[in-house]
Motif scaffolding. Sequence first.
Motif, PDB file in Angstrom:
ATOM      1  N   UNK A  51       0.020   8.926   8.167  1.00 14.25           N
ATOM      2  CA  UNK A  51       0.836   8.305   9.223  1.00 14.25           C
ATOM      3  C   UNK A  51       0.064   7.210   9.957  1.00 14.25           C
ATOM      4  N   UNK A  52      -1.202   7.457  10.218  1.00 13.72           N
ATOM      5  CA  UNK A  52      -2.026   6.445  10.881  1.00 13.72           C
ATOM      6  C   UNK A  52      -2.143   5.196  10.027  1.00 13.72           C
ATOM      7  N   UNK A  53      -2.261   5.373   8.715  1.00  9.53           N
ATOM      8  CA  UNK A  53      -2.366   4.241   7.793  1.00  9.53           C
ATOM      9  C   UNK A  53      -1.090   3.404   7.819  1.00  9.53           C
ATOM     10  N   UNK A  54       0.073   4.066   7.735  1.00 12.15           N
ATOM     11  CA  UNK A  54       1.340   3.336   7.695  1.00 12.15           C
ATOM     12  C   UNK A  54       1.606   2.595   9.006  1.00 12.15           C
ATOM     13  N   UNK A  55       1.354   3.240  10.135  1.00 10.00           N
ATOM     14  CA  UNK A  55       1.629   2.605  11.429  1.00 10.00           C
ATOM     15  C   UNK A  55       0.631   1.489  11.713  1.00 10.00           C
ATOM     16  N   UNK A  56      -0.613   1.653  11.254  1.00  8.46           N
ATOM     17  CA  UNK A  56      -1.630   0.637  11.482  1.00  8.46           C
ATOM     18  C   UNK A  56      -1.288  -0.667  10.786  1.00  8.46           C
ATOM     19  N   UNK A  57      -0.684  -0.571   9.607  1.00  9.99           N
ATOM     20  CA  UNK A  57      -0.378  -1.764   8.828  1.00  9.99           C
ATOM     21  C   UNK A  57       1.054  -2.270   9.047  1.00  9.99           C
ATOM     22  N   UNK A  58       1.736  -1.737  10.056  1.00 11.13           N
ATOM     23  CA  UNK A  58       3.075  -2.236  10.367  1.00 11.13           C
ATOM     24  C   UNK A  58       2.980  -3.633  10.981  1.00 11.13           C
ATOM     25  N   UNK A  59       3.910  -4.552  10.665  1.00 10.67           N
ATOM     26  CA  UNK A  59       3.892  -5.890  11.266  1.00 10.67           C
ATOM     27  C   UNK A  59       3.985  -5.820  12.788  1.00 10.67           C
ATOM     28  N   UNK A  60       3.404  -6.795  13.462  1.00 13.43           N
ATOM     29  CA  UNK A  60       3.352  -6.777  14.921  1.00 13.43           C
ATOM     30  C   UNK A  60       4.740  -6.885  15.558  1.00 13.43           C
ATOM     31  N   UNK A  61       5.669  -7.549  14.889  1.00 11.26           N
ATOM     32  CA  UNK A  61       7.002  -7.702  15.463  1.00 11.26           C
ATOM     33  C   UNK A  61       7.950  -6.577  15.051  1.00 11.26           C
ATOM     34  N   UNK A  62       7.415  -5.511  14.458  1.00 10.31           N
ATOM     35  CA  UNK A  62       8.225  -4.356  14.050  1.00 10.31           C
ATOM     36  C   UNK A  62       7.793  -3.155  14.871  1.00 10.31           C
ATOM     37  N   UNK A  84      -9.343  11.137 -14.602  1.00 10.24           N
ATOM     38  CA  UNK A  84      -8.448   9.971 -14.564  1.00 10.24           C
ATOM     39  C   UNK A  84      -7.003  10.428 -14.392  1.00 10.24           C
ATOM     40  N   UNK A  85      -6.625  11.525 -15.068  1.00  9.68           N
ATOM     41  CA  UNK A  85      -5.276  12.056 -14.933  1.00  9.68           C
ATOM     42  C   UNK A  85      -4.984  12.539 -13.520  1.00  9.68           C
ATOM     43  N   UNK A  86      -5.985  13.110 -12.857  1.00  6.43           N
ATOM     44  CA  UNK A  86      -5.796  13.545 -11.467  1.00  6.43           C
ATOM     45  C   UNK A  86      -5.442  12.361 -10.572  1.00  6.43           C
ATOM     46  N   UNK A  87      -6.149  11.244 -10.751  1.00  3.90           N
ATOM     47  CA  UNK A  87      -5.865  10.062  -9.933  1.00  3.90           C
ATOM     48  C   UNK A  87      -4.507   9.463 -10.300  1.00  3.90           C
ATOM     49  N   UNK A  88      -4.145   9.526 -11.588  1.00  2.00           N
ATOM     50  CA  UNK A  88      -2.847   8.994 -11.999  1.00  2.00           C
ATOM     51  C   UNK A  88      -1.704   9.824 -11.413  1.00  2.00           C
ATOM     52  N   UNK A  89      -1.818  11.152 -11.481  1.00  2.00           N
ATOM     53  CA  UNK A  89      -0.787  12.023 -10.921  1.00  2.00           C
ATOM     54  C   UNK A  89      -0.698  11.843  -9.408  1.00  2.00           C
ATOM     55  N   UNK A  90      -1.852  11.735  -8.751  1.00  2.00           N
ATOM     56  CA  UNK A  90      -1.862  11.555  -7.302  1.00  2.00           C
ATOM     57  C   UNK A  90      -1.191  10.251  -6.903  1.00  2.00           C
ATOM     58  N   UNK A  91      -1.386   9.208  -7.703  1.00  2.49           N
ATOM     59  CA  UNK A  91      -0.761   7.926  -7.395  1.00  2.49           C
ATOM     60  C   UNK A  91       0.756   7.980  -7.531  1.00  2.49           C
ATOM     61  N   UNK A  92       1.250   8.876  -8.399  1.00  2.00           N
ATOM     62  CA  UNK A  92       2.693   8.964  -8.641  1.00  2.00           C
ATOM     63  C   UNK A  92       3.383   9.821  -7.584  1.00  2.00           C
ATOM     64  N   UNK A  93       2.798  10.972  -7.264  1.00  2.00           N
ATOM     65  CA  UNK A  93       3.502  11.946  -6.420  1.00  2.00           C
ATOM     66  C   UNK A  93       3.271  11.740  -4.930  1.00  2.00           C
ATOM     67  N   UNK A  94       2.260  10.971  -4.550  1.00  2.00           N
ATOM     68  CA  UNK A  94       1.998  10.747  -3.133  1.00  2.00           C
ATOM     69  C   UNK A  94       2.649   9.459  -2.662  1.00  2.00           C
ATOM     70  N   UNK A  95       2.747   9.246  -1.349  1.00  2.00           N
ATOM     71  CA  UNK A  95       3.260   7.969  -0.833  1.00  2.00           C
ATOM     72  C   UNK A  95       2.408   6.800  -1.315  1.00  2.00           C
ATOM     73  N   UNK A  96       2.954   5.589  -1.293  1.00  2.00           N
ATOM     74  CA  UNK A  96       2.239   4.430  -1.849  1.00  2.00           C
ATOM     75  C   UNK A  96       1.120   3.933  -0.940  1.00  2.00           C
ATOM     76  N   UNK A  97       0.084   4.753  -0.788  1.00  2.00           N
ATOM     77  CA  UNK A  97      -1.077   4.310  -0.017  1.00  2.00           C
ATOM     78  C   UNK A  97      -2.312   4.961  -0.609  1.00  2.00           C
ATOM     79  N   UNK A  98      -3.461   4.307  -0.437  1.00  2.00           N
ATOM     80  CA  UNK A  98      -4.689   4.809  -1.018  1.00  2.00           C
ATOM     81  C   UNK A  98      -5.221   6.058  -0.349  1.00  2.00           C
ATOM     82  N   UNK A  99      -4.913   6.247   0.930  1.00  2.00           N
ATOM     83  CA  UNK A  99      -5.441   7.399   1.664  1.00  2.00           C
ATOM     84  C   UNK A  99      -4.920   8.706   1.088  1.00  2.00           C
ATOM     85  N   UNK A 100      -3.610   8.824   0.984  1.00  2.00           N
ATOM     86  CA  UNK A 100      -3.036  10.075   0.475  1.00  2.00           C
ATOM     87  C   UNK A 100      -3.381  10.283  -0.994  1.00  2.00           C
TER      88      UNK A 100
END
Length: 278
Positions: free
Chosen positions: A168-179, A232-248
């Motif tokens: 949540x901190x990652x998503x809110x931090x990168x929100x545009x200033x006018x949003x 490598x498969x762990x990182x691939x699965x994590x990229x698919x099932x988690x939200x589109x951010x590097x933290x999760x």
Amino acid sequence: MGLFKRQKSRLEKVTDAAIEDKTETAKNDEAGDVLSPLADMPITEHLIELRRHLIKICVAVLVIFLALVGFSRELYDFLSDPLVAQLPANSTMIATDITSNFMAPIRLTIFVAAFFAMPYILYQIWSFVAPGLYKKEKKVAIPVLLSSIFLFYSGVAFAYFIVLKGVLKFFILFAPQNVLPMTDIDSYLSFALKLFMVFGITFEIPVVTLLLILVGIVSIQSLQDKRRYIIVGCFAVAAIVTPPDGVSMLMLAIPMWLLFELGLFLARILIKEDRDPV
């Protein structure tokens, strides 16, 4: 007389075979390797037995739900605390549907009821499956059942107390200033429940790895040889099932890898104990 002797010899053979069968059955009984009489039931009896266990599961979830429904708003407040803490001072959560204010807390309460009833649910599943298992299989199944409950709860707790705040901190931090972030309560609930289920199931990796090795589907050596591909498969699965951010993705992929290593470690210990002379 010769015919009588031949007949007597055949009777002796039949008697000896029957005695051997009884002796072997007695040995199996002593070793506990005989299936329960429930295993010989017809399919209709199994379905009746399954229905009985399903009814018990539904009743247990319903009882817990009725006990918690009066606290549904407090439960949602507890779930939304990580998000509210990250929102700007002049921002808040919103409800875009007129029924969301009622349905979102109720959906969460149903999930929490099933979450608290999970040990009883798994116990009912075990009660249904256990009569068809041998004694040796039961010795393995009981620790697996208990560890599965512990790992699932650990995964959900890890997702709430560690992952959710970072995401949540990652998503809110990168929100545009006018949003101005104003999250819908129903959307946030779906997001959080998905995250909890992903981490709860992911934390079962040691149990799955151990079972695959014990059953003989894979070997320890083959998993060790393919370790780099599994990582490598762990990182691939994590990229698919988690939200589109590097933290999760990192917070899921790294525990997946470590839990896989834990499953291998436990398998080495158990297999070594089985091979050690008594």
